[in-house]
Design a protein around this motif. Structure first.
Motif, PDB file in Angstrom:
ATOM      1  N   LYS A 184       4.450  13.779 -11.976  1.00  0.00           N
ATOM      2  CA  LYS A 184       4.840  13.772 -13.392  1.00  0.00           C
ATOM      3  C   LYS A 184       3.845  14.564 -14.220  1.00  0.00           C
ATOM      4  CE  LYS A 184       7.497   9.506 -13.730  1.00  0.00           C
ATOM      5  NZ  LYS A 184       7.557   8.149 -14.291  1.00  0.00           N
ATOM      6  N   ARG A 185       2.539  14.419 -13.929  1.00  0.00           N
ATOM      7  CA  ARG A 185       1.525  15.171 -14.656  1.00  0.00           C
ATOM      8  C   ARG A 185       1.696  16.674 -14.412  1.00  0.00           C
ATOM      9  NH1 ARG A 185      -2.906  13.721 -12.120  1.00  0.00           N
ATOM     10  NH2 ARG A 185      -3.130  15.725 -11.109  1.00  0.00           N
ATOM     11  N   ASP A 186       1.940  17.054 -13.151  1.00  0.00           N
ATOM     12  CA  ASP A 186       2.157  18.466 -12.839  1.00  0.00           C
ATOM     13  C   ASP A 186       3.398  18.992 -13.541  1.00  0.00           C
ATOM     14  OD1 ASP A 186      -0.081  18.394 -11.261  1.00  0.00           O
ATOM     15  OD2 ASP A 186       1.005  18.324  -9.349  1.00  0.00           O
ATOM     16  N   THR A 187       4.453  18.181 -13.577  1.00  0.00           N
ATOM     17  CA  THR A 187       5.688  18.591 -14.250  1.00  0.00           C
ATOM     18  C   THR A 187       5.445  18.794 -15.735  1.00  0.00           C
ATOM     19  OG1 THR A 187       7.012  17.386 -12.633  1.00  0.00           O
ATOM     20  CG2 THR A 187       8.075  17.935 -14.705  1.00  0.00           C
ATOM     21  N   THR A 188       4.669  17.905 -16.348  1.00  0.00           N
ATOM     22  CA  THR A 188       4.355  18.036 -17.769  1.00  0.00           C
ATOM     23  C   THR A 188       3.557  19.310 -18.027  1.00  0.00           C
ATOM     24  OG1 THR A 188       4.319  15.633 -17.970  1.00  0.00           O
ATOM     25  CG2 THR A 188       3.268  16.883 -19.730  1.00  0.00           C
ATOM     26  N   GLU A 189       2.561  19.585 -17.194  1.00  0.00           N
ATOM     27  CA  GLU A 189       1.753  20.798 -17.371  1.00  0.00           C
ATOM     28  C   GLU A 189       2.611  22.051 -17.198  1.00  0.00           C
ATOM     29  OE1 GLU A 189      -1.453  20.496 -14.605  1.00  0.00           O
ATOM     30  OE2 GLU A 189      -2.462  18.908 -15.715  1.00  0.00           O
TER      31      GLU A 189
ATOM     32  N   SER B  19       0.836  -1.216   0.000  1.00  0.00           N
ATOM     33  CA  SER B  19       0.000   0.000   0.000  1.00  0.00           C
ATOM     34  C   SER B  19       0.866   1.259   0.000  1.00  0.00           C
ATOM     35  CB  SER B  19      -0.959  -0.004   1.182  1.00  0.00           C
ATOM     36  OG  SER B  19      -0.245   0.048   2.391  1.00  0.00           O
ATOM     37  N   ALA B  20       2.004   1.227   0.702  1.00  0.00           N
ATOM     38  CA  ALA B  20       2.904   2.388   0.691  1.00  0.00           C
ATOM     39  C   ALA B  20       3.495   2.593  -0.703  1.00  0.00           C
ATOM     40  CB  ALA B  20       4.017   2.205   1.713  1.00  0.00           C
ATOM     41  N   LEU B  21       3.849   1.513  -1.390  1.00  0.00           N
ATOM     42  CA  LEU B  21       4.379   1.637  -2.748  1.00  0.00           C
ATOM     43  C   LEU B  21       3.310   2.149  -3.713  1.00  0.00           C
ATOM     44  CD1 LEU B  21       6.583  -1.564  -3.062  1.00  0.00           C
ATOM     45  CD2 LEU B  21       7.338   0.796  -2.910  1.00  0.00           C
ATOM     46  N   ASN B  22       2.073   1.694  -3.543  1.00  0.00           N
ATOM     47  CA  ASN B  22       0.991   2.190  -4.405  1.00  0.00           C
ATOM     48  C   ASN B  22       0.738   3.672  -4.176  1.00  0.00           C
ATOM     49  OD1 ASN B  22       0.494  -0.176  -5.751  1.00  0.00           O
ATOM     50  ND2 ASN B  22      -1.099  -0.855  -4.335  1.00  0.00           N
ATOM     51  N   GLU B  23       0.767   4.082  -2.926  1.00  0.00           N
ATOM     52  CA  GLU B  23       0.582   5.504  -2.615  1.00  0.00           C
ATOM     53  C   GLU B  23       1.708   6.322  -3.230  1.00  0.00           C
ATOM     54  OE1 GLU B  23       0.447   8.428   1.291  1.00  0.00           O
ATOM     55  OE2 GLU B  23       0.092   6.280   1.536  1.00  0.00           O
ATOM     56  N   GLY B  24       2.932   5.800  -3.127  1.00  0.00           N
ATOM     57  CA  GLY B  24       4.072   6.491  -3.732  1.00  0.00           C
ATOM     58  C   GLY B  24       3.964   6.560  -5.245  1.00  0.00           C
ATOM     59  N   SER B  25       3.453   5.485  -5.869  1.00  0.00           N
ATOM     60  CA  SER B  25       3.324   5.519  -7.327  1.00  0.00           C
ATOM     61  C   SER B  25       2.236   6.502  -7.756  1.00  0.00           C
ATOM     62  CB  SER B  25       3.026   4.119  -7.866  1.00  0.00           C
ATOM     63  OG  SER B  25       1.735   3.709  -7.503  1.00  0.00           O
ATOM     64  N   PHE B  26       1.139   6.605  -6.984  1.00  0.00           N
ATOM     65  CA  PHE B  26       0.114   7.599  -7.294  1.00  0.00           C
ATOM     66  C   PHE B  26       0.677   9.011  -7.159  1.00  0.00           C
ATOM     67  CE2 PHE B  26      -3.270   4.372  -6.022  1.00  0.00           C
ATOM     68  CZ  PHE B  26      -3.578   4.082  -7.328  1.00  0.00           C
ATOM     69  N   ARG B  27       1.432   9.257  -6.141  1.00  0.00           N
ATOM     70  CA  ARG B  27       2.055  10.575  -5.935  1.00  0.00           C
ATOM     71  C   ARG B  27       3.034  10.874  -7.069  1.00  0.00           C
ATOM     72  NH1 ARG B  27       1.789  15.504  -4.427  1.00  0.00           N
ATOM     73  NH2 ARG B  27       3.563  16.347  -3.337  1.00  0.00           N
ATOM     74  N   LEU B  28       3.796   9.846  -7.467  1.00  0.00           N
ATOM     75  CA  LEU B  28       4.762  10.030  -8.547  1.00  0.00           C
ATOM     76  C   LEU B  28       4.060  10.364  -9.860  1.00  0.00           C
ATOM     77  CD1 LEU B  28       7.726   9.835  -9.473  1.00  0.00           C
ATOM     78  CD2 LEU B  28       7.315   7.427  -9.929  1.00  0.00           C
ATOM     79  N   SER B  29       2.963   9.667 -10.174  1.00  0.00           N
ATOM     80  CA  SER B  29       2.244   9.959 -11.416  1.00  0.00           C
ATOM     81  C   SER B  29       1.623  11.354 -11.371  1.00  0.00           C
ATOM     82  CB  SER B  29       1.173   8.902 -11.679  1.00  0.00           C
ATOM     83  OG  SER B  29       0.182   8.948 -10.687  1.00  0.00           O
ATOM     84  N   GLU B  30       1.138  11.771 -10.198  1.00  0.00           N
ATOM     85  CA  GLU B  30       0.592  13.128 -10.059  1.00  0.00           C
ATOM     86  C   GLU B  30       1.682  14.178 -10.257  1.00  0.00           C
ATOM     87  OE1 GLU B  30      -1.243  15.855  -6.469  1.00  0.00           O
ATOM     88  OE2 GLU B  30      -1.633  13.695  -6.440  1.00  0.00           O
TER      89      GLU B  30
END
Length: 193
Positions: free
Chosen positions: A65-70, A52-63
């Motif tokens: 990355k999206r912010d960085t792209t924008e 669950s900690a890794l999944n939370e980290g992956s969700f944060r990472l994808s968010e």
């Protein structure tokens, strides 16, 4: 010892005495089985928490990355705007809109205080004449050149002629629109500017 082991004689009797009976072995295995179950349960719970900690980290990472792209897209758009505003023709157009004119030939001060070159005042080139349009709307002019809305006895002035004030008090002369600043070919600049 138990009865069945005592009834056996010889080699079988000795082996039966060496083997523990069923009741003491089940009592000795209970803590070991509980320990194994607790270790497996703790391992599964730890694995679940780690997952669950890794999944939370992956969700944060994808968010992120999206912010960085924008933000990268926004930064590139702003950089394109800056580049378009800093092009020489855009700078010249904006300067002319603000009323600036190209400078003349520059003069330089030498380290000893003498002036090299002849300073000249920057002057604006004369505005180019604007062709005047016929002030009457389409279909509003008569064949004889008079305006039907004009009072009788007064003729409308020709498009290129200056307007003359009328003798009646309070009458205003028609004024031509002020000439707009048009882009003229700028004078050549000196090298190094």
């Amino acid at each position: 010892m138990s009865r069945p082991a005592a009834s056996l004689k010889g080699r079988a009797g000795r082996l039966a005495r060496l083997m523990p009976s069923a009741s003491p072995s089940s009592a000795a295995r209970t803590p070991f089985v509980l320990l194994v179950v607790l270790l497996l349960g703790g391992g599964l719970i730890t694995l679940l928490l780690l997952n669950s900690a890794l999944n939370e980290g992956s969700f944060r990472l994808s968010e992120l990355k999206r912010d960085t792209t924008e933000l990268t897209d926004e930064q590139q758009a702003l950089q394109r705007d800056v580049d378009s505003y800093s092009q020489p023709d855009a700078l010249e157009r904006r300067a002319r809109e603000l009323g600036m004119v190209p400078g003349g030939s520059p003069a330089f001060l030498n380290p000893d205080g003498t002036v090299r070159g002849v300073p000249q005042k920057a002057t604006a080139p004369p505005p180019s004449p604007i062709p005047s349009a016929d002030p009457t709307p389409e279909g509003g002019a008569q064949a004889d050149g008079t305006d039907p809305a004009a009072p009788s006895g007064s003729a409308s002035p020709s498009p290129g002629a200056p307007a003359e004030p009328q003798g009646a008090p309070g009458a205003q002369a028609d004024t031509a629109p002020a000439p707009e600043n048009t882009l003229a070919t700028p004078p050549p600049t000196t090298p190094g500017r």
